[in-house]
Write a protein that holds these residues in place. Structure first.
Motif, short mmCIF file in Angstrom:
data_model
loop_
_atom_site.label_atom_id
_atom_site.label_comp_id
_atom_site.label_asym_id
_atom_site.label_seq_id
_atom_site.Cartn_x
_atom_site.Cartn_y
_atom_site.Cartn_z
N GLU A 295 -111.00 -1.02 36.61
CA GLU A 295 -112.44 -1.11 36.41
C GLU A 295 -112.82 -2.29 35.50
N LYS A 296 -111.92 -2.67 34.63
CA LYS A 296 -112.15 -3.82 33.74
C LYS A 296 -110.95 -4.76 33.86
N LYS A 297 -111.19 -6.03 33.63
CA LYS A 297 -110.15 -7.03 33.83
C LYS A 297 -108.91 -6.75 32.98
N GLU A 298 -109.11 -6.25 31.77
CA GLU A 298 -107.99 -6.10 30.85
C GLU A 298 -107.22 -4.79 31.04
N ARG A 299 -107.70 -3.90 31.86
CA ARG A 299 -107.11 -2.56 31.93
C ARG A 299 -106.71 -2.19 33.35
N VAL B 73 -99.28 -13.40 24.17
CA VAL B 73 -99.78 -12.40 25.11
C VAL B 73 -99.28 -11.04 24.68
N LYS B 74 -100.17 -10.08 24.74
CA LYS B 74 -99.74 -8.74 24.42
C LYS B 74 -100.15 -7.80 25.55
N VAL B 75 -99.16 -7.06 26.04
CA VAL B 75 -99.41 -6.02 27.02
C VAL B 75 -99.01 -4.71 26.39
N THR B 76 -99.95 -3.80 26.31
CA THR B 76 -99.66 -2.51 25.69
C THR B 76 -99.78 -1.39 26.72
N GLN B 77 -98.96 -0.39 26.54
CA GLN B 77 -98.99 0.79 27.40
C GLN B 77 -99.28 2.01 26.52
N LEU C 82 -101.27 6.73 33.43
CA LEU C 82 -100.59 5.75 32.59
C LEU C 82 -101.53 4.55 32.45
N GLU C 83 -101.79 4.18 31.19
CA GLU C 83 -102.75 3.11 30.93
C GLU C 83 -102.04 1.84 30.48
N CYS C 84 -102.59 0.73 30.89
CA CYS C 84 -102.04 -0.57 30.50
C CYS C 84 -103.19 -1.50 30.13
N ASN D 260 -104.02 -11.18 37.20
CA ASN D 260 -103.09 -10.29 37.90
C ASN D 260 -102.52 -9.24 36.97
N MET D 261 -102.46 -8.03 37.46
CA MET D 261 -101.77 -6.96 36.73
C MET D 261 -100.93 -6.17 37.71
#
Lengths: 111, 118
Positions: free
Chosen positions: A69-73, A2-6, A21-23, A31-32
């Protein structure tokens, strides 16, 4: 893995600026989360989201908003930055009922 | 009010010994409890999750116990090494979540700073 980037590791902004701040996570997690971490206060939950366009307030939502707005962000927005929002901001993602995966953090300084 | 307590002072342990960290909580009925490791300037990294119906969980040199009657979890690192030096955080889910729909909001303790001395 899993990779979570900021979006940024370090950020310096002026009082009154609007800050984004973007993730992004790459594992299709529902869940985020956004946390802030301060010395002596630990990790505190600001907002979280369990689906696209869904959001829930955490312990300290005042002065912040979020957007998914999108599942990954998952974005954290400081509408008008203040000096008391100087902190380390951590994003995380998870599946239901499982561990959270954290990003590397953004150290935000508001001057 | 809801509260999670971890040893606030640094814990110094000699290399090779077992390190034991404590997490106490009040006014929660968590469905599970998690332990994370955090190194300076980095995000927490998940270590172990233990559910309310489990008494003990192991992973390599790590062991976690969960006593819902005492409202306490113990985290053990056996055969400790200097590389184990870090801050360890415990975290509880809040059953039902903020939305009442079982969302996974976690509340974290402030962490215990563990130092393993060679």
């Amino acid at each position: 893995d899993v990779k979570v980037t900021q979006s940024s590791r370090y950020l310096v902004k002026r009082t009154g600026e609007k800050v984004f701040l973007e993730c992004v996570q790459d594992m299709d997690h529902e869940n985020m989360f956004w946390y802030r971490q301060d010395p002596g206060l630990g990790l505190r939950l600001i907002y979280f989201s369990y689906d696209v366009k869904m959001k829930e307030k955490g312990d300290i939502p005042e002065g912040y908003s979020v957007s998914r707005e999108k599942k990954e962000r998952f974005s954290l927005i400081l509408e008008s930055a203040s000096t008391n929002q100087t902190s380390m901001y951590l994003c995380a993602s998870s599946l239901w009922g499982t561990e959270q995966y954290f990003g590397p953090g953004t150290r935000l300084t508001v001057t | 009010s809801q509260k999670i307590e971890q040893n606030s002072e640094a814990l110094n342990i000699q290399e090779g010994k077992t390190a034991t960290l404590t997490c106490n909580y009040t006014n929660y009925s968590p469905a599970y409890l998690q332990w994370y490791r955090q190194d300076p300037g980095r995000g927490p990294v998940f270590l172990l999750l233990i559910r309310e119906n489990e008494k003990e969980k192991r992973k390599e040199r790590l062991k976690v116990t969960f006593d819902t009657t005492l409202k306490q979890s113990l985290f053990h690192i056996t055969a400790s090494q200097p590389a184990d030096s870090a801050t360890y955080l415990c975290a509880l889910d809040i059953l039902g979540g903020y939305s009442g729909g079982g969302a996974d909001g976690l509340t974290f303790g402030k962490g215990t700073h563990l130092i393993i001395q060679p």
